[in-house]
Enzyme design. Structure first.
Site, PDB file in Angstrom:
ATOM      1  N   HIS A  86      37.359  40.459  41.292  1.00 48.90           N
ATOM      2  CA  HIS A  86      37.471  40.312  42.744  1.00 48.90           C
ATOM      3  C   HIS A  86      36.108  39.981  43.318  1.00 48.90           C
ATOM      4  O   HIS A  86      35.116  40.629  42.995  1.00 48.90           O
ATOM      5  CB  HIS A  86      37.997  41.601  43.386  1.00 48.90           C
ATOM      6  CG  HIS A  86      38.134  41.462  44.867  1.00 48.90           C
ATOM      7  ND1 HIS A  86      39.253  40.911  45.456  1.00 48.90           N
ATOM      8  CD2 HIS A  86      37.269  41.728  45.887  1.00 48.90           C
ATOM      9  CE1 HIS A  86      39.079  40.876  46.757  1.00 48.90           C
ATOM     10  NE2 HIS A  86      37.884  41.358  47.053  1.00 48.90           N
ATOM     11  N   ASP A 165      47.319  48.824  53.917  1.00 46.45           N
ATOM     12  CA  ASP A 165      46.115  47.997  54.047  1.00 46.45           C
ATOM     13  C   ASP A 165      46.416  46.703  54.788  1.00 46.45           C
ATOM     14  O   ASP A 165      45.600  46.229  55.574  1.00 46.45           O
ATOM     15  CB  ASP A 165      45.513  47.684  52.675  1.00 46.45           C
ATOM     16  CG  ASP A 165      44.372  46.688  52.832  1.00 46.45           C
ATOM     17  OD1 ASP A 165      43.371  47.074  53.460  1.00 46.45           O
ATOM     18  OD2 ASP A 165      44.496  45.543  52.382  1.00 46.45           O
ATOM     19  N   ARG A 172      41.880  45.588  61.908  1.00 48.51           N
ATOM     20  CA  ARG A 172      40.412  45.581  61.870  1.00 48.51           C
ATOM     21  C   ARG A 172      39.860  44.219  62.257  1.00 48.51           C
ATOM     22  O   ARG A 172      38.828  44.115  62.918  1.00 48.51           O
ATOM     23  CB  ARG A 172      39.932  45.939  60.443  1.00 48.51           C
ATOM     24  CG  ARG A 172      40.094  47.413  60.114  1.00 48.51           C
ATOM     25  CD  ARG A 172      39.963  47.638  58.617  1.00 48.51           C
ATOM     26  NE  ARG A 172      38.715  47.137  58.104  1.00 48.51           N
ATOM     27  CZ  ARG A 172      38.548  46.659  56.859  1.00 48.51           C
ATOM     28  NH1 ARG A 172      39.562  46.634  56.016  1.00 48.51           N
ATOM     29  NH2 ARG A 172      37.395  46.220  56.475  1.00 48.51           N
ATOM     30  N   SER A 187      40.072  49.170  51.221  1.00 52.72           N
ATOM     31  CA  SER A 187      40.991  48.044  51.363  1.00 52.72           C
ATOM     32  C   SER A 187      41.073  47.247  50.059  1.00 52.72           C
ATOM     33  O   SER A 187      42.159  46.995  49.523  1.00 52.72           O
ATOM     34  CB  SER A 187      40.490  47.153  52.511  1.00 52.72           C
ATOM     35  OG  SER A 187      41.122  45.903  52.505  1.00 52.72           O
ATOM     36  N   LYS A 191      44.286  47.672  46.781  1.00 52.26           N
ATOM     37  CA  LYS A 191      45.105  46.567  46.259  1.00 52.26           C
ATOM     38  C   LYS A 191      44.887  46.371  44.761  1.00 52.26           C
ATOM     39  O   LYS A 191      45.831  46.143  44.004  1.00 52.26           O
ATOM     40  CB  LYS A 191      44.762  45.278  47.021  1.00 52.26           C
ATOM     41  CG  LYS A 191      45.363  45.259  48.420  1.00 52.26           C
ATOM     42  CD  LYS A 191      44.907  44.079  49.244  1.00 52.26           C
ATOM     43  CE  LYS A 191      43.486  44.239  49.698  1.00 52.26           C
ATOM     44  NZ  LYS A 191      43.069  43.456  50.842  1.00 52.26           N
TER      45      LYS A 191
END
Ligand code: URA
Length: 432
Positions: A86, A165, A172, A187, A191
């Site tokens: 990620h 989320d 947000r 967040s 995931k």
């Protein structure tokens, strides 16, 4: 249903700088997912977290509560180990495209459940959708079959993963509470943990084009996420990488696919190849193959072969022509000298204004829009020669993109390119 706690008590506790007790925090996230806690209440809580922070234990509970809000996938039935990557997002960051097939070419499963871009950083799915026929939506059965047969999958994350989320991130985005370490860490990691990967490598960016521009804050974010992963049984490491200047020479969608294919063919810009190779080594180390010859797989066509199979498996034609823009505008170097700075944020905003990105979640992106850089920091540029080419479908977009690029670069007429000190791309590595 009789609710066991009061939302206002939770908000007050955080507003006054205290820690929210575990049972209340878990209830608050669950009640928000169910719609009992309202958006204004959650927005107020998010702002209190933004201003007052959270202790590590609170972040862990928040992450766990967001995981518990939805389904938890498991890749345990696959015959291969899984490893995921990620990136916190940056300008010209197309690394997932060459990286997933490269790592999969070593017999590892790489499930890249990705998103679309919002704001100045591009989305992996938007880039791949510029390939004719390619589709992002897969069923879980298709995802598992492709992981088994091809090894690499880049697809849309299903809506069942961490729905708390999904709601909170959208909130947000419109309440000025995105750039908070506890909120970003929970967040992203909710995931990734819900997705069920065995191992995870995080590419945490710092610098002008990153969420966390400040190096020390990016480092704290990386440490927080690595701890969350490890606490949940996911082998996790992070690299801290420089996002002060765009990655590679292509910023957009179709042009980033083109550049990724160059890397898969053994070429491409040095920085894109370096980061792809470094992340692949990290991922393969976590997958139990620390000695894998990653460079060889790029140079001998194995990674390219996996790329073509991955694109075909999702309906795309890897040999099809990619969209090209109707209009281009070239910016030339105003003076001769060494390009010493090219600001990632300005280039990202300019590409976004050209149509490469979206302002609202339901906007369409223009696949052919973007920027091709003809010089990168450290290169010699010559007055009157092209510095970058802007591409758009509508010439009316150029003026505001050019405005975004004002002051975005520095040229030093007295510098010698041989003496230019390039900042290292990978600044540090974080392990548990
Ligand atoms: N990406 C996410 O998924 N969440 C954040 O909060 C920031 C980036």
């Amino acid at each position: 249903m009789l609710e066991p706690f009061d939302a206002v008590d939770v908000i007050r506790a955080k507003r006054d700088g205290g820690a929210v007790p575990e049972a209340e925090l878990r209830w608050f996230v669950d009640a928000y997912t169910r719609g009992y806690v309202s958006d204004p209440q959650m927005a107020s809580f998010a702002m209190a977290v933004f201003l007052n922070g959270m202790a590590r234990e609170e972040i862990r509970i928040l992450t766990d509560a967001m995981i518990a809000s939805g389904e938890r996938m498991s890749f345990g039935a696959l015959s291969k180990v899984t490893v995921d990557k990620h990136s916190t997002g940056g300008v010209g960051d197309k690394i997932t495209l060459p990286l997933a097939p490269l790592v999969a070419s070593f017999g590892v499963a790489v499930p890249q459940l990705s998103g679309r871009g919002l704001g100045h950083t591009g989305g992996t799915l938007d880039k791949l959708e510029s390939i004719p026929g390619w589709r992002a939506a897969l069923t879980n059965e298709e995802l598992f079959a492709q992981l088994e047969e091809v090894g690499a999958v880049i697809c849309a994350a299903g809506s069942g993963l961490a729905p708390a989320d999904k709601k909170l991130y959208a909130l947000r985005d419109v309440t000025g509470t995105v750039n908070s370490i506890p909120l970003i860490a929970s967040s992203i990691m909710s995931k990734k943990i819900a997705e069920g990967t065995d191992s995870l490598v995080l590419d945490v960016k710092f610098g002008s084009g990153a969420f966390m521009q400040d190096y020390a804050l990016a480092r704290e974010l990386a440490e927080t996420m690595v701890a969350l992963g490890v606490d949940s049984g996911v082998r996790t490491t992070a690299l801290l990488t420089d996002m002060n200047t765009p990655l590679g020479r292509a910023i957009g969608n179709a042009n980033e696919v083109r550049e990724s294919v160059e890397v898969l063919a053994g070429g491409g810009p040095a920085d894109v190849r370096e980061l792809t190779v470094t992340l692949a080594r990290e991922m393969l180390t976590l997958a139990g193959q620390p000695d894998a010859d990653v460079d060889a797989a790029l140079d001998d066509g194995r990674a390219m072969d996996t790329w073509e199979r991955m694109i075909r498996a999702q309906g795309g034609d890897p040999a099809a022509a990619l969209p090209t823009a109707r209009e281009t505008h070239t910016i030339v170097a105003p003076t001769t000298g060494v390009l010493t700075r090219l600001d990632a944020l300005a280039v990202g905003v300019a590409a976004w204004r050209l149509g490469a990105g979206r302002a609202r979640a339901d906007d369409a992106v223009v696949f052919a829009a973007g920027i091709d850089l003809h010089a990168k920091p450290g290169d010699l540029v010559v007055a009157g020669r092209p510095l970058m080419t802007l591409s758009a479908d509508d010439a009316g977009r150029f003026a505001r993109a050019i405005e975004a690029l004002e002051g975005a670069w520095s040229i030093d007429s007295d510098a010698d390119p041989k003496n230019f000190a390039q900042a290292p791309l990978v600044r540090d590595r974080i392990t548990a």
